[in-house]
Design a protein around this motif. Structure first.
Motif, PDB file in Angstrom:
ATOM      1  N   ALA A  40     -11.499  -6.279  -0.258  1.00 18.25           N
ATOM      2  CA  ALA A  40     -10.925  -5.813  -1.170  1.00 18.25           C
ATOM      3  C   ALA A  40     -10.982  -4.213  -1.284  1.00 18.25           C
ATOM      4  N   GLY A  41     -12.072  -3.618  -0.960  1.00 18.73           N
ATOM      5  CA  GLY A  41     -12.281  -2.323  -0.787  1.00 18.73           C
ATOM      6  C   GLY A  41     -11.353  -1.770   0.276  1.00 18.73           C
ATOM      7  N   LEU A  42     -11.336  -2.484   1.371  1.00 13.61           N
ATOM      8  CA  LEU A  42     -10.817  -2.166   2.609  1.00 13.61           C
ATOM      9  C   LEU A  42      -8.992  -2.023   2.061  1.00 13.61           C
ATOM     10  N   VAL A  43      -8.772  -2.913   1.502  1.00 15.09           N
ATOM     11  CA  VAL A  43      -7.365  -2.897   1.133  1.00 15.09           C
ATOM     12  C   VAL A  43      -7.045  -1.701   0.040  1.00 15.09           C
ATOM     13  N   VAL A  44      -7.957  -1.563  -0.802  1.00 15.08           N
ATOM     14  CA  VAL A  44      -7.782  -0.306  -1.724  1.00 15.08           C
ATOM     15  C   VAL A  44      -7.537   0.934  -1.118  1.00 15.08           C
ATOM     16  N   ILE A  45      -8.785   1.057  -0.256  1.00 13.10           N
ATOM     17  CA  ILE A  45      -8.823   2.451   0.411  1.00 13.10           C
ATOM     18  C   ILE A  45      -7.807   2.672   1.073  1.00 13.10           C
ATOM     19  N   ALA A  46      -7.334   1.575   1.863  1.00 14.56           N
ATOM     20  CA  ALA A  46      -6.162   1.806   3.044  1.00 14.56           C
ATOM     21  C   ALA A  46      -4.912   2.131   2.255  1.00 14.56           C
ATOM     22  N   ALA A  47      -4.720   1.240   0.975  1.00 16.37           N
ATOM     23  CA  ALA A  47      -3.641   1.795   0.013  1.00 16.37           C
ATOM     24  C   ALA A  47      -3.582   3.239  -0.375  1.00 16.37           C
ATOM     25  N   ALA A  48      -4.891   3.828  -0.585  1.00 19.48           N
ATOM     26  CA  ALA A  48      -4.818   5.075  -1.241  1.00 19.48           C
ATOM     27  C   ALA A  48      -4.457   6.178  -0.060  1.00 19.48           C
ATOM     28  N   GLY A  49      -5.067   5.823   1.081  1.00 20.87           N
ATOM     29  CA  GLY A  49      -4.865   6.661   2.549  1.00 20.87           C
ATOM     30  C   GLY A  49      -3.317   6.576   2.708  1.00 20.87           C
ATOM     31  N   PHE A  50      -2.826   5.410   2.766  1.00 20.52           N
ATOM     32  CA  PHE A  50      -1.405   5.137   3.055  1.00 20.52           C
ATOM     33  C   PHE A  50      -0.476   5.897   2.133  1.00 20.52           C
ATOM     34  N   ALA A  51      -0.844   5.920   0.791  1.00 22.08           N
ATOM     35  CA  ALA A  51      -0.002   6.628  -0.124  1.00 22.08           C
ATOM     36  C   ALA A  51      -0.370   8.258  -0.105  1.00 22.08           C
ATOM     37  N   PHE A  52      -1.165   8.847   0.314  1.00 23.68           N
ATOM     38  CA  PHE A  52      -1.549   9.968   0.483  1.00 23.68           C
ATOM     39  C   PHE A  52      -0.778  10.534   1.874  1.00 23.68           C
ATOM     40  N   PHE A  53      -0.831   9.698   2.955  1.00 24.07           N
ATOM     41  CA  PHE A  53      -0.372  10.208   4.259  1.00 24.07           C
ATOM     42  C   PHE A  53       1.359   9.899   4.192  1.00 24.07           C
ATOM     43  N   GLU A  54       1.805   9.112   3.574  1.00 25.20           N
ATOM     44  CA  GLU A  54       3.137   8.627   3.628  1.00 25.20           C
ATOM     45  C   GLU A  54       3.855   8.920   2.355  1.00 25.20           C
ATOM     46  N   GLY A  55       3.241   9.604   1.242  1.00 29.90           N
ATOM     47  CA  GLY A  55       3.916   9.766   0.044  1.00 29.90           C
ATOM     48  C   GLY A  55       4.598   8.819  -0.595  1.00 29.90           C
ATOM     49  N   LYS A  56       4.071   7.521  -0.715  1.00 30.61           N
ATOM     50  CA  LYS A  56       4.515   6.505  -1.133  1.00 30.61           C
ATOM     51  C   LYS A  56       3.873   6.097  -2.554  1.00 30.61           C
ATOM     52  N   SER A  57       4.388   5.432  -3.133  1.00 30.29           N
ATOM     53  CA  SER A  57       3.867   4.993  -4.535  1.00 30.29           C
ATOM     54  C   SER A  57       2.646   4.151  -4.431  1.00 30.29           C
ATOM     55  N   PHE A  58       1.721   4.085  -5.062  1.00 27.41           N
ATOM     56  CA  PHE A  58       0.196   3.261  -4.983  1.00 27.41           C
ATOM     57  C   PHE A  58       0.686   1.870  -4.755  1.00 27.41           C
ATOM     58  N   GLY A  59       1.628   1.292  -5.473  1.00 26.22           N
ATOM     59  CA  GLY A  59       2.129   0.014  -5.631  1.00 26.22           C
ATOM     60  C   GLY A  59       2.610  -0.290  -3.974  1.00 26.22           C
ATOM     61  N   ASP A  60       3.621   0.508  -3.713  1.00 25.82           N
ATOM     62  CA  ASP A  60       4.032   0.000  -2.244  1.00 25.82           C
ATOM     63  C   ASP A  60       3.048   0.327  -1.272  1.00 25.82           C
ATOM     64  N   ALA A  61       2.208   1.281  -1.400  1.00 27.45           N
ATOM     65  CA  ALA A  61       1.070   1.338  -0.378  1.00 27.45           C
ATOM     66  C   ALA A  61       0.131   0.154  -0.476  1.00 27.45           C
ATOM     67  N   LEU A  62       0.005  -0.441  -1.590  1.00 26.22           N
ATOM     68  CA  LEU A  62      -1.045  -1.693  -1.758  1.00 26.22           C
ATOM     69  C   LEU A  62      -0.195  -2.860  -1.279  1.00 26.22           C
ATOM     70  N   TRP A  63       1.031  -2.867  -1.153  1.00 26.81           N
ATOM     71  CA  TRP A  63       1.950  -4.012  -0.748  1.00 26.81           C
ATOM     72  C   TRP A  63       1.593  -3.842   0.866  1.00 26.81           C
ATOM     73  N   TRP A  64       1.884  -2.564   1.306  1.00 23.83           N
ATOM     74  CA  TRP A  64       1.680  -2.416   2.850  1.00 23.83           C
ATOM     75  C   TRP A  64       0.369  -2.798   3.352  1.00 23.83           C
ATOM     76  N   SER A  65      -0.920  -2.513   2.365  1.00 25.83           N
ATOM     77  CA  SER A  65      -2.140  -2.584   2.857  1.00 25.83           C
ATOM     78  C   SER A  65      -2.360  -4.124   2.853  1.00 25.83           C
ATOM     79  N   VAL A  66      -1.918  -4.959   1.877  1.00 26.13           N
ATOM     80  CA  VAL A  66      -2.170  -6.271   1.805  1.00 26.13           C
ATOM     81  C   VAL A  66      -1.472  -6.850   3.019  1.00 26.13           C
ATOM     82  N   VAL A  67      -0.258  -6.738   3.483  1.00 29.89           N
ATOM     83  CA  VAL A  67       0.621  -7.165   4.341  1.00 29.89           C
ATOM     84  C   VAL A  67      -0.245  -7.018   5.921  1.00 29.89           C
ATOM     85  N   THR A  68      -0.674  -5.746   5.790  1.00 29.86           N
ATOM     86  CA  THR A  68      -1.313  -5.322   7.133  1.00 29.86           C
ATOM     87  C   THR A  68      -2.588  -5.916   7.259  1.00 29.86           C
ATOM     88  N   THR A  69      -3.448  -5.850   6.303  1.00 27.71           N
ATOM     89  CA  THR A  69      -4.562  -6.577   6.342  1.00 27.71           C
ATOM     90  C   THR A  69      -4.460  -8.089   6.709  1.00 27.71           C
TER      91      THR A  69
END
Length: 148
Positions: A40-69
């Motif tokens: 869960a920590g990996l998913v949340v940290i990855a989502a935060a990083g993805f939102a930061f780098f890609e300029g996406k909303s945290f919800g979209d980044a969280l979706w990406w993180s779950v789908v990726t992990t």
């Protein structure tokens, strides 16, 4: 002459710190609950990083993180920046090579139960029975030998 001793002491302190970190990781890997927290920590940290780098909303980044992990990889959201791609590579390798195998292995181990194993009480009862059987055999042998 004092410098090498200080350097060795500093290196020993660093090694102790690394050993403690490894011990924490090993203890975490031996618990399904702790592995789920790590995941869960990996998913949340990855989502935060993805939102930061890609300029996406945290919800979209969280979706990406779950789908990726979970290795699903729908492809509806993917990294476009160098930072996002580096993060994605790190997240994929960490999830696929470390977290998921450990988690699945621990869950499988918890489900696999040795149904043929005897409890301590059963083992003690069998030992007592064996002692009684040996005593009976000794009595029968002695009775047979005493007959003419």
């Amino acid at each position: 002459m004092l410098r090498p001793v200080c350097r060795r002491a500093h290196m020993a302190d660093q090694l102790k710190g690394k050993t403690r970190a490894v011990d924490i990781l090993i203890r975490g890997a031996n618990s399904v609950g702790e592995l789920l927290l790590i995941y869960a920590g990996l998913v949340v940290i990855a989502a935060a990083g993805f939102a930061f780098f890609e300029g996406k909303s945290f919800g979209d980044a969280l979706w990406w993180s779950v789908v990726t992990t979970t290795t699903t990889g729908y492809g509806d959201i993917s990294p476009q920046t160098v930072g996002g791609r580096v993060l994605a590579g790190f997240v994929m390798l960490t999830a696929i090579l470390f977290v998921l195998p450990l988690l699945i292995g621990r869950i499988a181990l918890a489900l696999i139960e040795n149904r043929d194993a005897y409890t301590h009480e059963e083992q003690e009862a069998m030992k007592a029975e064996l002692v009684a059987i040996r005593a009976e055999l000794a009595r029968l042998n002695a009775a047979r030998e005493s007959q003419p």
